[in-house]
Write an enzyme that holds these catalytic residues in place. Structure first.
Site, PDB file in Angstrom:
ATOM      1  N   CYS A 151      -3.112  -1.761  -9.649  1.00 35.51           N
ATOM      2  CA  CYS A 151      -3.427  -0.389  -9.235  1.00 35.51           C
ATOM      3  C   CYS A 151      -4.129   0.352 -10.366  1.00 35.51           C
ATOM      4  CB  CYS A 151      -2.158   0.355  -8.844  1.00 35.51           C
ATOM      5  SG  CYS A 151      -2.459   2.057  -8.306  1.00 35.51           S
TER       6      CYS A 151
ATOM      7  N   ARG B 283      -5.824  -3.033   4.076  1.00 32.53           N
ATOM      8  CA  ARG B 283      -6.216  -2.002   5.040  1.00 32.53           C
ATOM      9  C   ARG B 283      -6.728  -2.550   6.356  1.00 32.53           C
ATOM     10  NH1 ARG B 283      -5.655  -0.205   0.438  1.00 32.53           N
ATOM     11  NH2 ARG B 283      -5.191   1.984  -0.011  1.00 32.53           N
TER      12      ARG B 283
ATOM     13  N   LYS C 230       0.292  -9.469  -8.911  1.00 30.03           N
ATOM     14  CA  LYS C 230      -0.957  -9.064  -8.263  1.00 30.03           C
ATOM     15  C   LYS C 230      -1.818  -8.367  -9.308  1.00 30.03           C
ATOM     16  CE  LYS C 230      -2.905  -6.718  -4.236  1.00 30.03           C
ATOM     17  NZ  LYS C 230      -3.949  -5.901  -4.884  1.00 30.03           N
TER      18      LYS C 230
ATOM     19  N   HIS D 144      -7.088  -9.825  -6.685  1.00 26.37           N
ATOM     20  CA  HIS D 144      -8.088  -8.948  -6.075  1.00 26.37           C
ATOM     21  C   HIS D 144      -9.421  -9.281  -6.732  1.00 26.37           C
ATOM     22  CE1 HIS D 144      -9.079  -4.654  -4.488  1.00 26.37           C
ATOM     23  NE2 HIS D 144     -10.095  -5.473  -4.346  1.00 26.37           N
TER      24      HIS D 144
ATOM     25  N   GLY E 203      -9.312  -8.958  -1.085  1.00 25.62           N
ATOM     26  CA  GLY E 203     -10.474  -8.084  -1.214  1.00 25.62           C
ATOM     27  C   GLY E 203     -11.548  -8.370  -0.191  1.00 25.62           C
ATOM     28  N   GLY E 204     -11.814  -7.400   0.679  1.00 27.72           N
ATOM     29  CA  GLY E 204     -12.914  -7.520   1.630  1.00 27.72           C
ATOM     30  C   GLY E 204     -12.684  -8.491   2.770  1.00 27.72           C
TER      31      GLY E 204
ATOM     32  N   MET F 173       0.850  -1.196   0.000  1.00 25.27           N
ATOM     33  CA  MET F 173       0.000   0.000   0.000  1.00 25.27           C
ATOM     34  C   MET F 173       0.880   1.237   0.000  1.00 25.27           C
ATOM     35  SD  MET F 173      -3.053  -1.108   2.641  1.00 25.27           S
ATOM     36  CE  MET F 173      -1.913  -1.701   3.891  1.00 25.27           C
TER      37      MET F 173
END
Length: 322
Positions: A85, A220, A123, A155, A196-197, A3
């Site tokens: 990204c 995150r 990725k 992702h 993801g999630g 990140m």
């Protein structure tokens, strides 16, 4: 997960305290930055950081070959290519998710990077804008895997390259874990990681169960709550869970002292700590104290110790003695 502006060397040192075996990622580093910038600073890593993968961004195979040699010389064990990204800035440099439309370019970059002798992973997303079919991502994986890439971090969303910000691209496109399940069935010999999630041990287990993937990548949620890393470590490695969210902290406090003695600013070291107090009494006061005082030019260890005092829990002064 890698990140930008978050997973720097200080962040990785903190997260290693919470998860001894997890694979950690650097921020994305462009191949041009390693060629023309301060490569030593960009690739600086603490000896106790454990397994760390350097994520590279670029579109030039020769640049990847040079960058991979620098990464190997710096002592890192693995490389990852950013093809996920969606930001305008990286698109303009022909980096990130837009390269999913150029699988031959990604394959050439991966092949060049593999010349340094390091494992190379990719990725990526599940598609772009209107190119969001299984056939699109299959053609991408087939071409890149043929270049020797056997590990993919997927992702489970498409990327919208026009009209959505990077933050919106993490929320607006729906998660499509059913597609990961189909990719797992198609590629039984590849190593696939779901991303993801994922924000808890229960969700991680559920995603692995439903997709059959080999691992999960978390971004995150782990940054905002490092304790999640400790919970995952205990669940996956069958190791004892530390005695609370502050128990893994002492080695990082030693690291802060070392870095301050070497001239680092306190704010650079404490800005990653805000999540360690999540859910604890005094968390708001802890964060407020760091926000108010850690960025001052003369801020030292006392500022951090005073902030920790708001949490009302004893913390050993030395990780080495703990």
């Amino acid at each position: 997960a890698p990140m930008m502006a978050w997973t720097d060397r200080h962040c990785r040192r903190l997260h290693r305290c919470y998860a001894a075996k997890a694979e950690l990622f650097t921020e994305m580093v462009t191949t041009d930055a390693l060629a023309y910038g301060d490569a030593d600073a960009l690739l600086r890593c603490h000896p106790d950081s454990g397994p760390v993968t350097v994520q590279l961004g670029g579109c030039d195979p020769e640049g990847y070959a040079r960058a991979a040699e620098r990464v190997a010389a710096a002592g890192f064990a693995r490389l990852n290519i950013n093809v996920g990204c969606p930001s305008d800035r990286v698109q303009h440099a022909r980096i990130g998710a837009c390269l999913m439309r150029e699988p031959a370019t990604v394959a050439a970059c991966a092949e060049a990077a593999r010349g340094a002798g390091l494992p190379v992973s990719v990725k990526c997303r599940l598609g772009l804008d209107g190119d969001d079919t299984d056939d699109f991502v299959i053609q991408f994986i087939d071409r890149v895997a043929a270049a020797g890439v056997s590990e993919f971090y997927l992702h489970a969303r498409i990327a919208i390259l026009r009209g959505l910000s990077p933050a919106q691209n993490r929320q607006v496109p729906p998660l499509q874990y059913d597609r990961l399940q189909r990719l797992r069935a198609r590629y039984p010999t590849l190593t696939l990681h779901a991303n993801g999630g994922i924000d808890s041990v229960a969700v991680a287990r559920s995603r692995l169960r439903e997709t059959g993937c080999d691992g999960v990548m978390i971004g995150r949620a782990a940054y905002q709550n490092p304790w999640l890393l400790a919970e995952l470590e205990a669940a996956w490695r069958h190791t004892p869970l530390p005695d609370g969210p502050l128990a893994p902290l002492p080695p990082y406090l030693d690291y802060v002292r070392e870095q301050l003695a070497g001239g680092e600013r306190l704010h650079a070291l404490t800005r990653h700590l805000h999540g360690i107090a999540r859910g604890l009494p005094g968390a708001r006061a802890f964060r407020r104290h760091l926000s108010e005082y850690a960025n001052r030019p003369d801020a030292g260890m006392t500022v951090l110790e005073d902030a920790l005092g708001y949490l009302g829990q004893p913390i050993p002064r030395s990780g080495r003695a703990a």
